[in-house]
Design a protein around this motif. Structure first.
Motif, short mmCIF file in Angstrom:
data_model
loop_
_atom_site.label_atom_id
_atom_site.label_comp_id
_atom_site.label_asym_id
_atom_site.label_seq_id
_atom_site.Cartn_x
_atom_site.Cartn_y
_atom_site.Cartn_z
N TYR A 290 0.84 -1.21 0.00
CA TYR A 290 0.00 0.00 0.00
C TYR A 290 0.87 1.25 0.00
O TYR A 290 0.61 2.21 -0.75
N ASN A 291 1.91 1.25 0.81
CA ASN A 291 2.85 2.36 0.86
C ASN A 291 3.50 2.59 -0.51
O ASN A 291 3.57 3.72 -1.00
N ASN A 292 3.94 1.52 -1.13
CA ASN A 292 4.56 1.62 -2.46
C ASN A 292 3.58 2.13 -3.50
O ASN A 292 3.91 2.99 -4.33
N ALA A 293 2.36 1.60 -3.47
CA ALA A 293 1.36 1.94 -4.48
C ALA A 293 1.01 3.42 -4.44
O ALA A 293 0.95 4.09 -5.48
N ASN B 173 14.89 1.09 1.66
CA ASN B 173 14.72 2.05 2.76
C ASN B 173 13.27 2.54 2.83
O ASN B 173 12.70 2.69 3.91
N THR B 174 12.68 2.80 1.66
CA THR B 174 11.29 3.24 1.61
C THR B 174 10.37 2.18 2.19
O THR B 174 9.46 2.47 2.97
N MET B 175 10.61 0.93 1.81
CA MET B 175 9.74 -0.15 2.25
C MET B 175 9.90 -0.46 3.73
O MET B 175 8.94 -0.78 4.43
N VAL C 77 7.80 1.09 6.98
CA VAL C 77 6.54 0.64 7.56
C VAL C 77 6.75 -0.07 8.90
O VAL C 77 5.83 -0.14 9.72
N PHE C 78 7.95 -0.59 9.13
CA PHE C 78 8.21 -1.29 10.39
C PHE C 78 8.46 -0.31 11.54
O PHE C 78 8.48 -0.73 12.70
N ALA C 79 8.67 0.95 11.22
CA ALA C 79 8.98 1.94 12.26
C ALA C 79 7.82 2.92 12.48
O ALA C 79 7.99 3.96 13.11
N ILE C 80 6.64 2.59 11.96
CA ILE C 80 5.49 3.48 12.12
C ILE C 80 5.10 3.58 13.59
O ILE C 80 4.98 2.57 14.28
#
Length: 527
Positions: A176-179, A204-206, A209-212
């Motif tokens: 979802y983040n990528n899209a 790095n972009t992907m 999401v683990f640090a939200i």
């Protein structure tokens, strides 16, 4: 701080010292001490998942979970789920580095943040994306079980469902983040005639999401903010349509153009030249406003009669589309110079399919059109002696059209580096600008107002005055003139947008590129 290895060395040193003084420690005690010290090296403290999950859900199945046992389940589930993950290496590497803990579930189960994730995924249709691309139903069902204290009934089930939820949440969030930030498809992978630099997500972009921390704040931050995007979103939600299309067709056009707007390939410069192939239009943009616009003619397309109206693109090999050979490519580059009264180096395809055939049927065709013939780099002085029916004359000979009124490039061409040898140019064939469907060229872009375009690029001054003077000459000589400052040029393809007045504009899919893109989007959702 003393490292374990240093501590062991000190112990041995003390042992030797005491031994030499007669104060001996039992050997077994020393070995036990070393064992404890060394075994503690590198061991991580796992989170108390049982306390976290039971405290939030009050489900007794979570009451006595063991973090080490869960790690085994998560590791095994990752191994068996690789085929279903979009980025299996990245996801697996993250959990390897984080001791196979359910990082996302522990962080977002409190305060209902997992529900917030599924709510946003469920509204993906607002972006023209099927929520099932992000496994919405599966994830929503699984999240519901964790907020229902009776849905998961055993420890074994709790381990497996927790592993499934963690992996599914990671995969869906990354996708979802990528899209939303980059587009769900890479245009370079679906279009053969595409040369525009388009940024794609990296590791790095992907991994962000683990640090939200705050899920809602993060998901709000990645929603596209471009006014054009928001306008098309509103049109999609409101069921806007073009009068010449069915409602379904109009919605499909909006869907594919929303995806195009998500691609990170838009101009960032203050001034640039923008050609929308589907609109047959050129604009010189300066600080967000068009300071010059004109009609253009672009390359002939596969769907020039518009007979294929958003039917599925059903080529056997869907890795790339198959453009008609004359289609103008999508690209970005820098206009670096112009050639006034240009020489036209005729491409081999045009020489083979047109020039040699015209020459064969009309012995005066070449001289009447100021075309010189070359063989092995040397000019053929009497081309009327050539037998155009022998061999492959389009390959044997090369052709150049001299400057003049008959030159197919008109009085000026605008040059920029690209892989397709295309450029913007003037044309003696002015009548084509009166047509609605202007996909008529061999691939280059013919401009309606070449002198005005030169003025917009060069500005007032001696260089522009030289251009204007040379364009007016009867006995023309090719002259190259460099731009003092290079100007970006973007050849793009949009079939729907909001004009400056806010009115929605639709254009027909002359190259069938909407058809290709929509088919790929459909296949992502499995429909």
């Amino acid at each position: 701080m003393i490292l374990p290895q240093q501590s062991a060395k000190n112990t041995l040193h003390n042992f030797r010292t005491k031994r030499s003084s007669g104060a001996l420690l039992p050997l077994l005690f020393l070995i036990a001490m070393l064992s404890v010290i060394l075994s503690s090296c590198g061991k991580k403290n796992r989170s108390d998942i049982s306390k976290a999950l039971y405290g939030e859900t009050k489900n007794k199945a979570f009451k006595d979970l063991n973090s080490d046992s869960f790690a085994v389940v998560l590791k095994k589930t990752l191994a068996t789920s690789k085929a279903a993950l979009s980025n299996p290496k990245l996801i697996t590497a993250f959990y390897e580095q984080h001791d196979y803990e359910p990082v996302l579930v522990l962080q977002h189960l409190p305060k209902g943040q997992l529900k917030t994730i599924t709510e946003y995924l469920g509204k993906s249709a607002e972006h023209g994306l099927d929520p099932e691309i992000f496994k919405y139903t599966e994830l929503n069902t699984l999240v519901g079980k964790f907020y229902d204290k009776k849905a998961i009934k055993s420890k074994e089930e709790a381990y497996q469902q927790l592993a499934d939820l963690e992996i599914l949440t990671a995969n869906s969030l990354i996708n979802y983040n990528n899209a939303l930030q980059y587009g769900i498809l890479s245009p370079r992978k679906i279009y053969a005639n595409y040369y525009t630099e388009t940024k794609r997500p990296d590791s790095n972009t992907m991994q962000r999401v683990f640090a939200i921390g705050d899920v809602k704040a993060f998901l709000d931050s990645i929603q596209p903010k471009d006014p054009q995007y928001i306008a098309l979103q509103k049109a999609l939600a409101g069921g806007a349509r073009d009068g010449k299309m069915t409602p379904e067709e109009s919605q499909r056009v909006l869907t594919v153009n929303l995806e195009r707007l998500r691609w990170k390939n838009k101009p960032t410069q203050d001034k640039y030249v923008l050609v929308n192939i589907a609109d047959f239009k050129l604009d010189v943009m300066d600080h967000g406003k068009s300071v010059l616009d004109m009609k253009v003619c672009v390359g002939e397309g596969r769907n020039k009669d518009y007979s294929d109206n958003l039917k599925e693109y059903d080529e056997n090999d869907l890795k790339k589309d198959r453009p008609f050979s004359r289609e103008t490519p999508q690209l970005n580059s820098m206009i670096h110079s112009v050639q006034v009264n240009p020489v036209w180096n005729i491409p081999e395809s045009i020489a083979t399919n047109e020039i040699t055939k015209y020459a064969a049927s009309d012995r005066y065709y070449l001289s009447n059109h100021n075309i010189d013939v070359y063989q092995d780099g040397k000019k053929v002085e009497d081309p009327e002696t050539i037998d155009w029916s022998v061999g492959n004359p389009g390959k044997t000979y090369s052709f150049k059209q001299r400057p003049g009124e008959e030159n197919s490039l008109g009085k000026i061409k605008f040059l920029f580096n690209n892989e397709s040898s295309v450029y913007l140019h003037d044309t003696p064939a002015k009548a084509a600008f009166n047509q609605d469907m202007r996909a008529v060229s061999h691939g280059c872009v013919r401009v309606q107002k070449p002198e005005e375009l030169a003025k917009a690029l060069f500005g007032e001054g001696p260089k522009f005055e030289l251009i204007r003077k040379n364009m007016a000459e009867d006995n023309a000589t090719a002259t190259d003139i460099g731009l003092p400052k290079k100007v970006p040029v973007y050849l793009t393809y949009f079939t729907a947008w909001a004009d400056p007045n806010g009115s929605l504009q639709f254009r027909k899919d002359v190259y069938g590129l909407d058809i290709v893109l929509y088919t790929y989007l459909q296949r992502l959702s499995g429909s």
